[in-house]
Design a protein around this motif. Structure first.
Motif, PDB file in Angstrom:
ATOM      1  N   ASN A  14      -4.020   4.075   3.999  1.00  0.00           N
ATOM      2  CA  ASN A  14      -4.294   3.433   2.465  1.00  0.00           C
ATOM      3  C   ASN A  14      -3.455   3.668   1.077  1.00  0.00           C
ATOM      4  OD1 ASN A  14      -6.834   2.503   2.281  1.00  0.00           O
ATOM      5  ND2 ASN A  14      -7.777   4.758   3.250  1.00  0.00           N
ATOM      6  N   GLY A  16      -1.505   1.420   0.821  1.00  0.00           N
ATOM      7  CA  GLY A  16      -1.395   0.369   0.482  1.00  0.00           C
ATOM      8  C   GLY A  16      -0.508  -0.680   1.199  1.00  0.00           C
ATOM      9  N   LYS A  17      -0.131  -0.499   2.419  1.00  0.00           N
ATOM     10  CA  LYS A  17       0.993  -1.081   2.837  1.00  0.00           C
ATOM     11  C   LYS A  17       0.260  -2.664   2.808  1.00  0.00           C
ATOM     12  CE  LYS A  17       0.242   0.825   6.583  1.00  0.00           C
ATOM     13  NZ  LYS A  17      -1.052   1.887   6.020  1.00  0.00           N
ATOM     14  N   SER A  18      -1.219  -2.638   3.425  1.00  0.00           N
ATOM     15  CA  SER A  18      -1.545  -4.303   3.645  1.00  0.00           C
ATOM     16  C   SER A  18      -2.124  -4.641   2.284  1.00  0.00           C
ATOM     17  CB  SER A  18      -3.489  -4.209   4.395  1.00  0.00           C
ATOM     18  OG  SER A  18      -3.309  -3.614   5.270  1.00  0.00           O
ATOM     19  N   THR A  19      -2.308  -4.684   0.982  1.00  0.00           N
ATOM     20  CA  THR A  19      -1.228  -5.099  -0.137  1.00  0.00           C
ATOM     21  C   THR A  19      -0.343  -5.506   0.005  1.00  0.00           C
ATOM     22  OG1 THR A  19      -3.340  -3.512  -0.629  1.00  0.00           O
ATOM     23  CG2 THR A  19      -2.454  -4.931  -2.046  1.00  0.00           C
ATOM     24  N   ASP A 120       0.157   2.539 -11.134  1.00  0.00           N
ATOM     25  CA  ASP A 120      -0.564   2.353 -11.969  1.00  0.00           C
ATOM     26  C   ASP A 120      -1.206   2.890 -11.985  1.00  0.00           C
ATOM     27  OD1 ASP A 120      -1.551   0.939  -9.378  1.00  0.00           O
ATOM     28  OD2 ASP A 120      -3.049   0.543 -10.692  1.00  0.00           O
ATOM     29  N   ALA A 148       1.108  -2.629  -6.156  1.00  0.00           N
ATOM     30  CA  ALA A 148       1.458  -3.613  -5.188  1.00  0.00           C
ATOM     31  C   ALA A 148      -0.328  -4.786  -5.458  1.00  0.00           C
ATOM     32  CB  ALA A 148       0.738  -2.950  -4.190  1.00  0.00           C
TER      33      ALA A 148
HETATM   34  N1  LIG Z   1      -4.831   0.815  -8.480  1.00  0.00           N
HETATM   35  C1  LIG Z   1      -4.370  -0.067  -7.300  1.00  0.00           C
HETATM   36  N2  LIG Z   1      -4.306  -0.163  -6.167  1.00  0.00           N
HETATM   37  C2  LIG Z   1      -3.786  -0.619  -5.065  1.00  0.00           C
HETATM   38  C3  LIG Z   1      -2.181  -0.782  -4.964  1.00  0.00           C
HETATM   39  N3  LIG Z   1      -1.821  -0.609  -3.557  1.00  0.00           N
HETATM   40  C4  LIG Z   1      -2.875  -0.673  -3.140  1.00  0.00           C
HETATM   41  N4  LIG Z   1      -4.444  -0.593  -3.842  1.00  0.00           N
HETATM   42  C5  LIG Z   1      -5.710  -0.501  -2.930  1.00  0.00           C
HETATM   43  O1  LIG Z   1      -6.015   0.242  -2.265  1.00  0.00           O
HETATM   44  C6  LIG Z   1      -6.792   0.391  -1.069  1.00  0.00           C
HETATM   45  C7  LIG Z   1      -6.168   0.452   0.251  1.00  0.00           C
HETATM   46  O2  LIG Z   1      -5.114  -0.591  -0.139  1.00  0.00           O
HETATM   47  P1  LIG Z   1      -4.444  -1.011   1.531  1.00  0.00           P
HETATM   48  O3  LIG Z   1      -3.369  -2.000   1.719  1.00  0.00           O
HETATM   49  O4  LIG Z   1      -5.418  -1.465   2.421  1.00  0.00           O
HETATM   50  O5  LIG Z   1      -3.951   0.191   2.146  1.00  0.00           O
HETATM   51  P2  LIG Z   1      -2.955   0.306   3.666  1.00  0.00           P
HETATM   52  O6  LIG Z   1      -2.508   1.096   3.675  1.00  0.00           O
HETATM   53  O7  LIG Z   1      -2.972  -1.516   4.565  1.00  0.00           O
HETATM   54  O8  LIG Z   1      -4.274   1.161   4.800  1.00  0.00           O
HETATM   55  P3  LIG Z   1      -4.399   0.830   6.386  1.00  0.00           P
HETATM   56  O9  LIG Z   1      -4.312  -0.007   6.608  1.00  0.00           O
HETATM   57  O10 LIG Z   1      -6.107   1.902   6.459  1.00  0.00           O
HETATM   58  O11 LIG Z   1      -3.226   1.370   6.679  1.00  0.00           O
HETATM   59  C8  LIG Z   1      -7.188  -1.373  -1.729  1.00  0.00           C
HETATM   60  O12 LIG Z   1      -8.431  -1.046  -2.013  1.00  0.00           O
HETATM   61  C9  LIG Z   1      -6.337  -1.905  -2.681  1.00  0.00           C
HETATM   62  O13 LIG Z   1      -6.774  -2.681  -3.161  1.00  0.00           O
HETATM   63  C10 LIG Z   1      -1.312  -0.583  -6.464  1.00  0.00           C
HETATM   64  O14 LIG Z   1      -0.534   0.110  -5.864  1.00  0.00           O
HETATM   65  N5  LIG Z   1      -2.771   0.056  -7.096  1.00  0.00           N
END
Ligand SMILES: Nc1nc2c(ncn2[C@@H]2O[C@H](COP(=O)(O)OP(=O)(O)OP(=O)(O)O)[C@@H](O)[C@H]2O)c(=O)[nH]1
Lengths: 751, 97
Positions: A14, A16-19, A120, A148
């Protein structure tokens, strides 16, 4: 053609890697699995500075210690695939947790770029992060702040990735983190051994491998065993044993501790957290709903509204179902039996006066429970129930009771049985017993029909007041009981405060609310159609056996001359001081010991089942099936209209609680039209009870010995002696309270 | 040498009942995020365990993890010694779904 780079994204779940991955690769992605693993592997292509770059989204992990598949995959990829750059994605609002993995990646010597994501959110929550100081303390790694989701900082991130991949960064500096002296000595020895082994030194960074061995990491040890590095492993084992013997702590703990100490230092030097957490909308709502003084009144007000809904809004539907059961349904069963030549037999009586009066008498309450469960589901799903427990926690503490006790009590509103089991979450046996003792005073769903029927018979539109009063009386008696026991039987040490994290408020979803209602209502219906059907047959039998009359009068006696009547008449005088010494009332209380649902159904069997059933009463030509169906549709429409009206009227009724206000209520019926909203049972009850005796009877039903299932649960949890004590106590309290209400009422001239 | 990790474990040894993160963070003055990692470390080492049945109120209920009636209780931990008071799972209780 410039070299094709591979870069990896790593970080906590969580972060934000995937984003970031999606932002960099756009639609050029490929999703598969890691070889031999069920973990998803996401790969994609991006163009950075005119180059084609392969990007791998590593699974989210908290560390590089091989505790989980995700961690092993991430570590192996970095160690063996030698990506040109690793983007460590961290959540800026939870840096201290995220830094542990970053630190391990630095130790591993990965070519890192730190993406401080969610910047943010961190800014809006007033975190102050000194980014350049953070980069400096982490050994000068390239660092980019990103948001992201909004695409902020991504261009800088791409630059940094290219920069690192091109090896334009300074050569790795001396180790960022040094461990306590004995550990460093062991590392130095192991590093020398590793570097002497060309095969090993080529595969793993020497210092990193030495640390892994001292951390006694099973996965790494297995690999070295497989490659025959037993001498190295033996050396590591000796170091571990020596450090443990000399310092009373194994190197693994010393190493991990040092990492956390380092992180704490970095964190304190670079992040200033908001002095006070910023107020979210949830916090603002909580400022009122869980306010020190307002919390309790708000809780009471909400409960009051709930019981208005339950009593008044459900009334039109209740009357509809009642007239259905008493009218067309009974007629249809009779007609069916008549058609097969069984009309007027004992079987007809059993089915209509026994099962239909008993079970049907309860099915009438399905709409009531539907609305109760709707209200509860809304309160739960919105997150309010947690606040109720929180508000009551403080209150309970003031009385010297364990705040957590209130949770089982809330569960008790649904059904006492799970509430008894719910006491297991309390740590001390004394607290558990005390709480279980209190829970049975919480008015469960099965007791509600009694208040509804009496409320509607004696107080009409104000029946919500009676219901509300009953629930509040239950809570009050429960708390008083707790207070009393805490000062007599359970004089133990004070209980620790109960830490509760309140979930944010959310809008209940239609689906989950419906699931709640369905789950509970269907359970009620199942209970009614099984247990209650059996109980109804037994009661019917007892009502059919004549006493003091020839046995051939079976099923032809007045209820009062039946075996049931005779038995209950013997007990009835005990209730004279409470104003309800009629044998019928006693009978309902006796059968109510089996299950509280049976109270109303027994009353219904005695008063309605035996009275002229609609079959015999039909002097006029019996309505045809078509007449019946037409009438049902008309009544359904009418009931729906009335339900809407009552729903709207909640608002004026609630506002009218304020003494100076008088908001008129909606009335969709023409002035002169009087609606028939009196069930046969209600009419019979008005003949049998005075309003004051009715209230006393309700008080008794609320408080007396719980149903068999609850008693059994109690016995299972706390043993026979305690259960018997509880049964006697509840019976005593119920009797005393009923008598107090009745006699007190008489004194006040309410009789 | 007394490490912070050891201090964390000591707090559990002195406590008669399970503790939540917030309770220990207060005592130790450590950032919650750091403490979370420390607790996980001891869980991995088999010295602490998360107390089950606390996620929701009805310990017998098989749906307790997703129970909506109960507040989100903080995760709590206790020493992983002695027998765990494991409760048998049962069909859903009335309050959970
Ligand atoms: N406000 C905000 N939300 C973000 C940002 N980056 C990611 N998110 C949100 O955070 C949540 C998690 O982001 P992911 O990209 O799924 O995180 P991840 O690290 O890939 O998570 P895993 O797949 O569980 O490892 C999503 O709802 C995104 O939309 C950011 O920079 N700002």
């Amino acid at each position: 053609m410039p070299k094709h780079y591979t870069i990896a994204l790593a970080g906590n779940p969580n972060a934000g890697k995937s984003t970031i991955f999606n932002a960099l690769t756009g639609s050029h992605q490929h999703v598969g699995n890691w070889p031999g693993k069920t973990v998803e592997k996401k790969q994609g292509l991006a163009h950075i500075g005119g180059r084609e770059v392969a990007i791998v989204d590593l699974p989210g992990a908290y560390s590089l210690t091989a505790y989980s598949v995700e961690e092993t995959i991430t570590r192996d990829f970095i160690v063996h695939e030698h990506p040109d750059a690793v983007v460590a994605v961290v959540d800026a609002t939870n840096l201290e947790r995220n830094l542990y993995m970053v630190l391990q990646m630095i130790e591993l010597g990965a070519p890192l770029v730190l993406a401080v994501n969610m910047i943010d959110v961190a800014r809006s929550q007033h975190f102050q992060i000194d980014l350049s100081e953070l980069a400096r303390r982490l050994g000068g790694i390239p660092l980019v702040a990103t948001a992201a989701r909004q695409g902020i900082g991504l261009a800088e991130l791409q630059d940094a990735i290219l920069h690192v991949s091109n090896r334009e960064c300074p050569a790795p500096c001396p180790p960022l983190l040094t461990y306590p002296e004995p550990v460093e000595a062991a590392i130095a020895d192991l590093v020398a051994r590793i570097e002497a082994d060309a095969g090993l030194a080529g595969r793993y960074p020497a210092r990193w491998l030495a640390i892994k061995l001292l951390e006694n990491e099973a996965d790494m040890i297995d690999r070295l065993k497989a490659t025959g590095h037993t001498a190295l492993l033996e050396a590591a084992r000796r170091h571990i044993a020596r450090i443990l013997a000399a310092h009373g702590e194994d190197p693994e703990t010393l190493i991990v501790d040092q990492r956390y100490a380092f992180i704490s230092q970095v964190f304190r030097a670079t992040v200033v957290r908001p002095a006070e957490k910023t107020r979210t909308p949830s916090d603002r709502i909580d400022a009122v709903l869980t306010h020190r003084w307002l919390g309790l009144p708000v809780f009471l007000l909400l409960m009051w509204i709930v019981f208005q809904v339950v009593a008044n809004v459900s009334a039109p539907m209740l009357n509809l179902v009642d007239s259905l059961v008493a009218g067309p349904l009974s007629r249809w069963v009779a007609a069916l039996l008549g058609a097969v030549g069984m009309g007027g037999t004992w079987l007809e009586s059993l089915l209509i006066d026994g099962v239909l009066a008993g079970v049907g008498g309860m099915l009438v309450f399905v709409p009531v429970l539907f609305f109760l469960y709707l209200a509860i589901a809304l309160l739960e799903d919105s997150g309010y129930m947690a606040r109720a427990a929180f508000v009551m926690d403080r209150f309970m503490h003031m009385l010297g009771l364990h705040g957590k006790s209130f949770l089982p009590l809330l569960v008790g509103f649904g059904c006492n049985v799970p509430a008894i089991y719910a006491t297991r979450t309390l740590e001390h046996q004394d607290d558990r017993r005390l709480t279980a003792f209190m829970t049975t005073f919480m008015s469960c769903g099965a007791r509600l029909p009694v208040y509804v029927i009496f409320g509607s018979a004696f107080f009409g539109a104000a029946s919500g007041h009676l219901i509300f009063a009953m629930y509040m009386l239950g809570i009050t008696i429960a708390i008083l009981t707790g207070f009393l026991l805490k000062r007599t039987l359970f004089k133990n040490k004070p209980t620790p405060p109960f830490v509760m994290e309140l979930p944010p408020y959310r809008l209940p979803t239609l689906q989950s609310v419906w699931l709640h209602i369905w789950e509970r209502t269907s359970k009620f219906i199942r209970g009614v159609t099984t247990t209650l059907a059996a109980a109804s047959v037994v009661v019917w039998l007892l009502l059919a056996i004549p006493i003091g009359q020839p046995l051939d009068r079976f099923n032809q006696v007045a209820p009062s001359d039946s075996l049931f009547g005779a038995l209950c008449r013997g007990l009835a005088p005990a209730f004279a001081p409470a104003g309800f010494d009629r044998w019928e009332a006693t009978g309902a209380l006796v059968t109510g010991l089996a299950a509280k649902e049976v109270v109303v159904s027994t009353l219904s069997q005695i008063y309605v089942g035996a009275s002229d059933s609609p079959v015999q009463a039909a002097d006029e030509p019996a309505p045809t099936l078509l007449d019946d169906l037409g009438a049902i549709v008309r009544e359904l429409g009418h009931a729906a209209l009335m339900t809407g009206q009552e729903l709207v009227n909640i608002v004026p009724r609630t506002l009218n609680l304020i003494p100076v206000l008088h908001v008129p209520e909606l009335n969709l019926l023409p002035e002169h039209a009087s609606i028939e909203n009196d069930t046969a049972l209600e009419a019979a009850l008005r003949g049998a009870f005075t309003p004051l005796a009715a209230v006393a009877f309700n008080v008794f039903v609320l408080l007396y010995t719980p149903c068999m299932a609850t008693v059994a649960a109690m016995r299972q949890e706390f043993g026979l002696r305690w259960t018997l004590f509880h049964a006697a106590y509840t019976l005593g309290v119920a009797w005393l309270a009923a008598v107090l209400v009745y006699q007190g009422g008489l004194l006040l001239g309410l009789g | 040498m007394t490490t912070t990790l050891r201090q964390v474990l000591n707090i559990f040894e002195e406590s008669a009942h399970p503790l939540s993160l917030a309770e220990i963070a207060r005592d130790l003055g450590v950032e919650a995020g750091v403490l979370e990692g420390m607790l996980q470390y001891w869980v991995h080492r088999g010295r602490l365990r998360e107390v089950s049945g606390d996620a929701a109120i009805c310990p017998m209920c098989s749906k307790r993890e997703s129970c909506a009636i109960m507040p989100d209780m903080p995760r709590r931990y206790e020493l992983a010694t002695g027998s765990r008071n494991e409760l048998p799972l049962s069909p859903n209780c009335l309050c959970c779904k």
